[in-house]
Design a protein around this motif. Structure first.
Motif, PDB file in Angstrom:
ATOM      1  N   UNK A  61      -9.242  50.400  -3.434  1.00 46.83           N
ATOM      2  CA  UNK A  61      -9.745  49.905  -4.712  1.00 46.83           C
ATOM      3  C   UNK A  61      -8.775  50.256  -5.839  1.00 46.83           C
ATOM      4  N   UNK A  62      -8.175  51.444  -5.773  1.00 49.37           N
ATOM      5  CA  UNK A  62      -7.219  51.861  -6.802  1.00 49.37           C
ATOM      6  C   UNK A  62      -5.985  50.951  -6.800  1.00 49.37           C
ATOM      7  N   UNK A  63      -5.524  50.554  -5.634  1.00 52.15           N
ATOM      8  CA  UNK A  63      -4.378  49.648  -5.560  1.00 52.15           C
ATOM      9  C   UNK A  63      -4.725  48.268  -6.123  1.00 52.15           C
ATOM     10  N   UNK A  64      -5.918  47.791  -5.800  1.00 50.20           N
ATOM     11  CA  UNK A  64      -6.362  46.498  -6.336  1.00 50.20           C
ATOM     12  C   UNK A  64      -6.478  46.580  -7.854  1.00 50.20           C
ATOM     13  N   UNK A  65      -7.044  47.666  -8.370  1.00 53.32           N
ATOM     14  CA  UNK A  65      -7.168  47.845  -9.816  1.00 53.32           C
ATOM     15  C   UNK A  65      -5.795  47.886 -10.471  1.00 53.32           C
ATOM     16  N   UNK A  66      -4.827  48.512  -9.811  1.00 54.10           N
ATOM     17  CA  UNK A  66      -3.473  48.578 -10.351  1.00 54.10           C
ATOM     18  C   UNK A  66      -2.837  47.190 -10.411  1.00 54.10           C
ATOM     19  N   UNK A  67      -3.054  46.372  -9.383  1.00 52.79           N
ATOM     20  CA  UNK A  67      -2.551  44.994  -9.393  1.00 52.79           C
ATOM     21  C   UNK A  67      -3.166  44.240 -10.565  1.00 52.79           C
ATOM     22  N   UNK A  68      -4.464  44.386 -10.745  1.00 46.92           N
ATOM     23  CA  UNK A  68      -5.141  43.716 -11.862  1.00 46.92           C
ATOM     24  C   UNK A  68      -4.574  44.190 -13.195  1.00 46.92           C
ATOM     25  N   UNK A  69      -4.320  45.473 -13.318  1.00 49.41           N
ATOM     26  CA  UNK A  69      -3.759  45.999 -14.561  1.00 49.41           C
ATOM     27  C   UNK A  69      -2.381  45.403 -14.827  1.00 49.41           C
ATOM     28  N   UNK A  70      -1.553  45.356 -13.791  1.00 53.27           N
ATOM     29  CA  UNK A  70      -0.202  44.797 -13.953  1.00 53.27           C
ATOM     30  C   UNK A  70      -0.246  43.309 -14.315  1.00 53.27           C
ATOM     31  N   UNK A  71      -1.187  42.580 -13.730  1.00 54.61           N
ATOM     32  CA  UNK A  71      -1.278  41.137 -13.983  1.00 54.61           C
ATOM     33  C   UNK A  71      -2.014  40.800 -15.277  1.00 54.61           C
ATOM     34  N   UNK A  72      -3.099  41.521 -15.553  1.00 54.47           N
ATOM     35  CA  UNK A  72      -4.013  41.113 -16.620  1.00 54.47           C
ATOM     36  C   UNK A  72      -4.164  42.114 -17.751  1.00 54.47           C
ATOM     37  N   UNK A  73      -3.636  43.333 -17.579  1.00 56.25           N
ATOM     38  CA  UNK A  73      -3.653  44.301 -18.665  1.00 56.25           C
ATOM     39  C   UNK A  73      -4.923  45.104 -18.835  1.00 56.25           C
ATOM     40  N   UNK A  74      -5.773  45.132 -17.833  1.00 51.75           N
ATOM     41  CA  UNK A  74      -6.977  45.972 -17.915  1.00 51.75           C
ATOM     42  C   UNK A  74      -7.293  46.560 -16.551  1.00 51.75           C
ATOM     43  N   UNK A  75      -7.992  47.680 -16.560  1.00 56.74           N
ATOM     44  CA  UNK A  75      -8.451  48.306 -15.316  1.00 56.74           C
ATOM     45  C   UNK A  75      -9.884  47.868 -15.069  1.00 56.74           C
ATOM     46  N   UNK A  76     -10.118  47.071 -14.035  1.00 55.37           N
ATOM     47  CA  UNK A  76     -11.450  46.547 -13.773  1.00 55.37           C
ATOM     48  C   UNK A  76     -12.278  47.458 -12.871  1.00 55.37           C
TER      49      UNK A  76
END
Length: 68
Positions: free
Chosen positions: A12-27
């Motif tokens: 989940x942490x890796x997925x959240x990091x991908x989202x942060x890199x792509x979209x600028x927020x931690x989901x």
């Protein structure tokens, strides 16, 4: 070696990091089923929801395009 018949094992942490890199927020992450890819519902801090699909790198581009 990672089998191309299985999703990439991401935390989940890796997925959240991908989202942060792509979209600028931690989901908040909610896992979704996927036969050949890693799928997660992303819930943004403002409540917006979206789906992130992470395809296996060995997938043929035509298969990825069809999924999109």
């Amino acid at each position: 070696m990672l089998s191309q018949d299985q999703p990439i094992p991401l935390s989940d942490a890796q997925i959240a990091n991908v989202a942060y890199l792509l979209y600028g927020y931690l989901p908040v992450i909610k896992r979704l089923p996927g036969e050949y890819d890693t799928n997660a519902m992303l819930i943004a801090p403002d409540g917006r929801q979206s789906v992130l699909k992470i395809m296996h790198p060995s997938r043929e581009s035509a298969f990825v395009e069809m999924q999109i």
